[in-house]
Motif scaffolding. Structure first.
Motif, mmCIF file in Angstrom:
data_model
loop_
_atom_site.group_PDB
_atom_site.id
_atom_site.type_symbol
_atom_site.label_atom_id
_atom_site.label_comp_id
_atom_site.label_asym_id
_atom_site.label_seq_id
_atom_site.Cartn_x
_atom_site.Cartn_y
_atom_site.Cartn_z
ATOM 1 N N ILE A 1 -2.859 42.888 26.105
ATOM 2 C CA ILE A 1 -1.877 41.965 26.668
ATOM 3 C C ILE A 1 -1.215 42.552 27.916
ATOM 4 O O ILE A 1 -0.667 41.828 28.731
ATOM 5 C CB ILE A 1 -0.844 41.479 25.612
ATOM 6 C CG1 ILE A 1 -0.034 42.631 25.038
ATOM 7 C CG2 ILE A 1 -1.540 40.701 24.497
ATOM 8 C CD1 ILE A 1 1.100 42.151 24.123
ATOM 9 N N GLN A 2 -1.273 43.872 28.057
ATOM 10 C CA GLN A 2 -0.785 44.502 29.295
ATOM 11 C C GLN A 2 -1.644 45.734 29.546
ATOM 12 O O GLN A 2 -1.844 46.539 28.633
ATOM 13 C CB GLN A 2 0.691 44.879 29.169
ATOM 14 C CG GLN A 2 1.324 45.248 30.500
ATOM 15 C CD GLN A 2 2.847 45.363 30.377
ATOM 16 O OE1 GLN A 2 3.587 44.410 30.423
ATOM 17 N NE2 GLN A 2 3.284 46.592 30.230
ATOM 18 N N ARG B 1 -4.426 38.200 38.623
ATOM 19 C CA ARG B 1 -4.964 37.415 37.511
ATOM 20 C C ARG B 1 -6.490 37.462 37.489
ATOM 21 O O ARG B 1 -7.134 37.200 38.492
ATOM 22 C CB ARG B 1 -4.504 35.959 37.657
ATOM 23 C CG ARG B 1 -4.885 35.098 36.477
ATOM 24 C CD ARG B 1 -4.411 33.668 36.658
ATOM 25 N NE ARG B 1 -4.723 32.896 35.481
ATOM 26 C CZ ARG B 1 -5.897 32.312 35.261
ATOM 27 N NH1 ARG B 1 -6.861 32.378 36.149
ATOM 28 N NH2 ARG B 1 -6.112 31.648 34.137
ATOM 29 N N HIS C 1 3.218 42.756 34.852
ATOM 30 C CA HIS C 1 2.503 42.427 36.088
ATOM 31 C C HIS C 1 2.757 41.002 36.591
ATOM 32 O O HIS C 1 2.641 40.736 37.778
ATOM 33 C CB HIS C 1 0.995 42.592 35.894
ATOM 34 C CG HIS C 1 0.574 43.959 35.461
ATOM 35 N ND1 HIS C 1 0.882 45.082 36.174
ATOM 36 C CD2 HIS C 1 -0.139 44.389 34.389
ATOM 37 C CE1 HIS C 1 0.375 46.149 35.558
ATOM 38 N NE2 HIS C 1 -0.234 45.766 34.474
ATOM 39 N N ASP D 1 -0.706 30.663 32.123
ATOM 40 C CA ASP D 1 -1.585 31.039 31.016
ATOM 41 C C ASP D 1 -0.769 31.116 29.742
ATOM 42 O O ASP D 1 0.246 31.808 29.696
ATOM 43 C CB ASP D 1 -2.229 32.402 31.287
ATOM 44 C CG ASP D 1 -3.289 32.294 32.360
ATOM 45 O OD1 ASP D 1 -4.340 31.714 32.059
ATOM 46 O OD2 ASP D 1 -3.042 32.729 33.498
ATOM 47 N N ILE E 1 5.546 40.571 30.207
ATOM 48 C CA ILE E 1 4.358 41.258 30.745
ATOM 49 C C ILE E 1 4.715 41.711 32.160
ATOM 50 O O ILE E 1 5.015 40.882 33.013
ATOM 51 C CB ILE E 1 3.147 40.290 30.811
ATOM 52 C CG1 ILE E 1 2.778 39.761 29.427
ATOM 53 C CG2 ILE E 1 1.938 40.940 31.496
ATOM 54 C CD1 ILE E 1 2.330 40.818 28.456
ATOM 55 N N THR F 1 1.534 32.882 37.293
ATOM 56 C CA THR F 1 1.000 33.670 38.401
ATOM 57 C C THR F 1 1.059 32.824 39.660
ATOM 58 O O THR F 1 0.647 31.665 39.644
ATOM 59 C CB THR F 1 -0.477 34.029 38.116
ATOM 60 O OG1 THR F 1 -0.530 34.843 36.946
ATOM 61 C CG2 THR F 1 -1.127 34.752 39.288
ATOM 62 N N ASP G 1 -1.231 32.214 25.967
ATOM 63 C CA ASP G 1 -2.105 32.871 24.997
ATOM 64 C C ASP G 1 -1.365 32.992 23.674
ATOM 65 O O ASP G 1 -0.401 33.749 23.564
ATOM 66 C CB ASP G 1 -2.542 34.248 25.526
ATOM 67 C CG ASP G 1 -3.586 34.077 26.620
ATOM 68 O OD1 ASP G 1 -3.201 33.885 27.786
ATOM 69 O OD2 ASP G 1 -4.788 34.098 26.288
ATOM 70 N N THR H 1 2.418 33.286 30.822
ATOM 71 C CA THR H 1 2.612 33.946 32.106
ATOM 72 C C THR H 1 2.442 32.931 33.226
ATOM 73 O O THR H 1 1.688 31.967 33.106
ATOM 74 C CB THR H 1 1.604 35.096 32.332
ATOM 75 O OG1 THR H 1 0.292 34.547 32.362
ATOM 76 C CG2 THR H 1 1.682 36.150 31.242
ATOM 77 N N ILE I 1 -5.969 39.300 28.249
ATOM 78 C CA ILE I 1 -5.397 38.034 28.697
ATOM 79 C C ILE I 1 -5.418 38.077 30.235
ATOM 80 O O ILE I 1 -5.450 39.148 30.846
ATOM 81 C CB ILE I 1 -3.994 37.744 28.102
ATOM 82 C CG1 ILE I 1 -2.940 38.717 28.588
ATOM 83 C CG2 ILE I 1 -4.057 37.742 26.578
ATOM 84 C CD1 ILE I 1 -1.501 38.269 28.201
ATOM 85 N N PRO I 2 -5.458 36.893 30.865
ATOM 86 C CA PRO I 2 -5.707 36.861 32.313
ATOM 87 C C PRO I 2 -4.719 37.699 33.124
ATOM 88 O O PRO I 2 -5.083 38.322 34.112
ATOM 89 C CB PRO I 2 -5.578 35.378 32.662
ATOM 90 C CG PRO I 2 -5.934 34.667 31.405
ATOM 91 C CD PRO I 2 -5.418 35.532 30.291
ATOM 92 N N ARG I 3 -3.468 37.719 32.706
ATOM 93 C CA ARG I 3 -2.489 38.413 33.529
ATOM 94 C C ARG I 3 -2.091 39.767 32.932
ATOM 95 O O ARG I 3 -1.005 40.270 33.216
ATOM 96 C CB ARG I 3 -1.264 37.530 33.767
ATOM 97 C CG ARG I 3 -0.458 37.958 34.974
ATOM 98 C CD ARG I 3 -1.360 38.029 36.209
ATOM 99 N NE ARG I 3 -0.831 38.857 37.249
ATOM 100 C CZ ARG I 3 0.138 38.524 38.090
ATOM 101 N NH1 ARG I 3 0.679 37.342 38.031
ATOM 102 N NH2 ARG I 3 0.535 39.368 39.014
ATOM 103 N N ALA I 4 -2.992 40.348 32.130
ATOM 104 C CA ALA I 4 -2.773 41.720 31.678
ATOM 105 C C ALA I 4 -2.809 42.688 32.855
ATOM 106 O O ALA I 4 -2.290 43.793 32.776
ATOM 107 C CB ALA I 4 -3.840 42.114 30.658
ATOM 108 N N THR I 5 -3.401 42.250 33.962
ATOM 109 C CA THR I 5 -3.654 43.136 35.095
ATOM 110 C C THR I 5 -2.811 42.759 36.315
ATOM 111 O O THR I 5 -2.146 41.718 36.322
ATOM 112 C CB THR I 5 -5.144 43.049 35.472
ATOM 113 O OG1 THR I 5 -5.505 41.670 35.474
ATOM 114 C CG2 THR I 5 -6.011 43.778 34.443
ATOM 115 N N HIS I 6 -2.875 43.592 37.352
ATOM 116 C CA HIS I 6 -2.044 43.368 38.544
ATOM 117 C C HIS I 6 -2.254 41.996 39.153
ATOM 118 O O HIS I 6 -1.314 41.329 39.552
ATOM 119 C CB HIS I 6 -2.332 44.452 39.599
ATOM 120 C CG HIS I 6 -1.637 45.720 39.284
ATOM 121 N ND1 HIS I 6 -2.120 46.609 38.350
ATOM 122 C CD2 HIS I 6 -0.463 46.259 39.730
ATOM 123 C CE1 HIS I 6 -1.286 47.640 38.246
ATOM 124 N NE2 HIS I 6 -0.284 47.448 39.061
#
Lengths: 245, 245, 245, 245, 245, 245
Positions: free
Chosen positions: E119-120, E73, C23, C115, C21, C42, C117, C40, E66-71
């Motif tokens: 997922i991303q 969390r 990010h 995380d 992933i 973070t 998933d 992931t 999912i929590p870290r799909a984004t820049h």
């Protein structure tokens, strides 16, 4: 004759055991007939955000029952994810009642958390909670005095509570569960050692009541409360003398 | 010497009081040192939806603590509106442990609800809950037999639980709260009267443990559990003879 | 022969894809047979309130499954408004396991959020999560080193996890879903590269297990974990050399 | 003289507008001074599960305020995800009060849902809700009679409610918000047209009250309620004659 | 030139992988540039309570990240205990869009549950979800046909979605995250293979848009959607021929 | 002819009553036919945490309905413990729409809370909410100007909203509830006094719509909105002149 052979004007047997839970600043087990409630008083050295900086304290209460305190099992409110209206109403009543006899300025910026956990229920759990929690709260304040955190007992009066009701046109003191289920009128009274009312909550949902009945109920309740306050005094022994001084 | 003057291989004083809550089909107060838990067993004449019609019963458990069971006050989970991961984990453990010794077909389409309410906590509340709840569950089943709703005791073995741990390189049995806080390794063991394991949960978060330490811990745990089962037998008296027959 | 033609002592095929992933500071897809988990890691530059100012870091984990990771669709926990006991238990296990190999002082006042998933489940999702999340966590820490925010890898050992169980009196390594459903005894083991136990969670709900079975299971689990750690090392390549230095 | 130039024994101006919301079986806007509440009564042709098959009806109430009914904005309870203790307490009070004058057997297996939505608050919202909701409930029952679903009005008496209080040692009727904030004693009274009490809720949290004060408050409340019932009768016109027949 | 070197009228690279999750009746991974969504379609042999007995089916969707799909969390909605407005809005949009091309009577009393798990994320997750979920839904319906549970494909048209926007006075197709953050106008369009609109959602919160801009956006969107539908057809191969027949 | 005898291009009768709730900084009752919404605007002297210190303000909205605003009673969202997707979607739409015409820098670090409480619903509640709330928001800003907290009206344009739809192949303006239930295409349009679009939300779930239909709908919507803005101007009188200056 009542189902437990008491007279209409007779309280159930009351027993208050102090220092019941070792961690709490004050804690009692109060038994009123088969109703048993653990009351703890916790001192916290701060007040809720809306009161900060005013130099005054706060008293708040929470009431609960273990699932099998009752005839059939009640699902836990934690599992259901919300507290019932009945529980909130009783928690608020206990808090208001106890707060009414505390000089919040003398208490200083502290919160007294009162927890009333019913472990066996046979009617009158909210009034037993108030009567017992008062003793736990006195012990918690006395601990502050002994530790020289407080100079003076911030509690101004004794306070106790009982229920009264009308069953088959007769007024009765201190209803047990079976009586409570049959009562057409049901009233909870909270009163100070000076004989002043702090709370009256009377409901005649199934049968509205007359002024005459009201007066009889108030009279009966007062008699019961004065006896309960005597029991509190005996239980507290010497410490009782600090209250209202 | 341990902080309460026990030997490393010594259990705390254990006391089990039966018939503690009058409404429940089975109820005990279990005291393990200063840890006190009210365990009730409730019989419900139905099973959860996913099991209906299979002719089998179910056993489920819920664990909770009153707010001031601990050194500082814990907010109620009912007030927070959700049950913590710790509480759920313990409830699930107690349920699995008790289920493991019940013949669910003999029980028939009934649920045994087990409630473990900690009123004073000093370490080992989950294992005390299992040990005490077992006795409450036996009493509840025996009531079904006495009322001729069951022909035969559906409980196959005794079951009890204790904790063991490693503190300063020493393995110790039945940790109290202070010990538990210092332990680098902490293990809960649930075992039947036949000496078989039902659950082992060991964690060395702060310091992983070797095979040798593991073996010592398992040995110590077994010794403790066998003593606890003796206490259960004494407490239950004649009824103990029905188990596993 | 097992249902997927493995030997009792054989792991499923394991594949770990790094940088899955874009990010996340660290992210892997771990595949253990048909079980697939996105892990992931973070980095957050602060710690939970209860730890502030101590100069130490924290590691915490959350586990979840997409609704159709399983044979039938599981309603989302977000829609139900609460996280199940099973989910919380697994999240807590993953967090404890990973924390056990991190030097929290070296990490400094940072939180590593892990995380896991599950996008496809076929047994062993919690152990695959630990094994995969370890690699994601290493990558995230390495990124801190490359960016000169950390001088030294705060991870002390490798850590991996697997499940073992007893089916038809045979002990087996790395159970898939079908095997897991049939197992009378089910155990999850988390172990470091030094061969020390971080967690043992064994349950014989349907059939308690003997000491002998326990020893076989522990032995089998250790063999599997040592292979998993080899795969982690290969996957990490050079970076593997930073661990525990 | 009071802050709005009323005498101590004087009600605020009361206005009840019927048929305020076109969809509801009964609906009113009640204005008591600047307090304004929309009360609707909805007939549902079934009862809650616990009452099914008994041939009896049910009456239940829900109370709420729009966010800016008050001086400062109150966050919505829907947004907070839970109903406050105050809201539940008032909802329960309104439900009990209205139920007390309905012959649930005459009503048959129907539920009357009463909704009281405060759109502007200036003290006495719960008592205005009861007084207004009574009229909406009568209209809803009358609609059932007109549609020949009911033969006879199931409502046995009029019922209305007001507040009384003690401010600077004076007893006053129908407190507005500013008065309510200053009152040391605050009491809500619900009474039938026969002059019988359905509910008394008095609280002297800041200053317990004597028997004499109690008697004055009860007397004042009764006078106010009798006037409110006259207003209900005028508002209902002919339909008023169906009640208690 | 755009930040990823596309022309204003150019889609990102789109890839749809079928049969991505083995348990689901239909499942795809859709990649639109760096946006990646797992879409599963689950067939359930019943409909929601409000539709039972009508002989019609239902299609419903849930969207999540999912929590870290984004820049950075995003906390899980399951942990927060509630689903955000944004999530609900997108879930409802996806459900409406897919329902619009399904003949619910042909589907029969079945529910198609569509789950879109991002997922991303790199912009356009809701439109990618619709485009991908359509393919998963076709596969799930085809499985019913192959198993002879359905005679005929209940899906009437192809449907796909894309976003368009205005950045620096230029209209652009298929915005990525960076572009989306800069866009003054943002519009999502869902359209069938017949070129008919199913949804238009345009918002010019920061800068209202003119009719001319609207027309350009609609034109651009249509071009993009027609290309996406071509990709769906290629991906589905032969099965594509069953749609709308 | 439509069911309420309007022409297809005709709005329902619109009435806006200002200063409807005495406590709010701005408040109106808007009536659009039988749809009635109380809109209040509350000024709070701070902004949400994510905006602090930027010198800019914020506008946010919440929408709700009283339970019996509709034909049948809707359970309260506060009682259900969560806000529906529909409610959130509408709240977000109203907030975005109003924000689009406010110069947030001129507003300064203040939040305008807009509450739209539907007391009677007959279609078009979300668009009536926007049209009414705009007036309440102007009044609230004007109060800041009168109190010399603001120098200049921060509102840049008028904004209003209406619905349009396709019923039996005819395009119609401002659908009432009965029409809305029959419409195959349903579109909400929000537009400024300059004729620019702020939001377009069109859905043809039951029947996708062509470009031609879209153009007719947009045209019809614009006509309606320009009339609504005229009514806003008349209602505001002199204050109208401050907008956009």
């Amino acid at each position: 004759m009542r189902n437990d052979e008491r007279k209409n004007t007779e309280l159930r047997k009351v027993n208050i055991t102090r220092d019941y839970i070792k961690h709490a600043e004050g804690s009692v087990l109060i038994e009123v007939g088969d109703t048993k409630v653990i009351c703890t008083a916790t001192i916290e050295d701060r007040v809720p955000p809306f009161m900060r900086g005013e130099g005054k304290g706060w008293v708040t209460a929470e009431y609960s029952m273990i699932p099998r305190a009752t005839h059939t099992r009640n699902p836990r409110e934690s599992t259901k994810g919300k507290v019932s209206g009945r529980t909130m109403e009783i928690s608020r009543l206990i808090g208001r009642a106890l707060r009414s006899v505390v000089d919040l300025e003398l208490l200083g910026e502290r919160t007294i958390w009162v927890d009333c956990d019913v472990i066996q229920a046979d009617g009158g759990t909210r009034t037993a909670s108030i009567t017992g929690a008062f003793v736990a709260m006195v012990d918690a304040c006395n601990k502050l005095i002994r530790e020289e955190q407080l100079e003076k007992m911030p509690i101004q009066s004794f306070i106790a509570a009982t229920s009264v009701g009308v069953i088959d046109d007769q007024t009765m003191l201190d209803l047990n569960y079976e009586e409570d289920s049959q009562a057409k009128v049901d009233m909870n009274i909270v009163m100070t050692s000076e004989g002043k009312y702090v709370e009256i909550q009377g409901t005649g949902e199934e049968s509205p009541f007359s002024e005459e009945e009201l007066n009889q109920l108030l009279h009966l309740g007062k008699q019961g409360i004065m006896q309960l306050i005597e029991i509190q005094k005996e239980t507290l022994g010497e410490i009782a003398g600090l209250i209202g001084k």
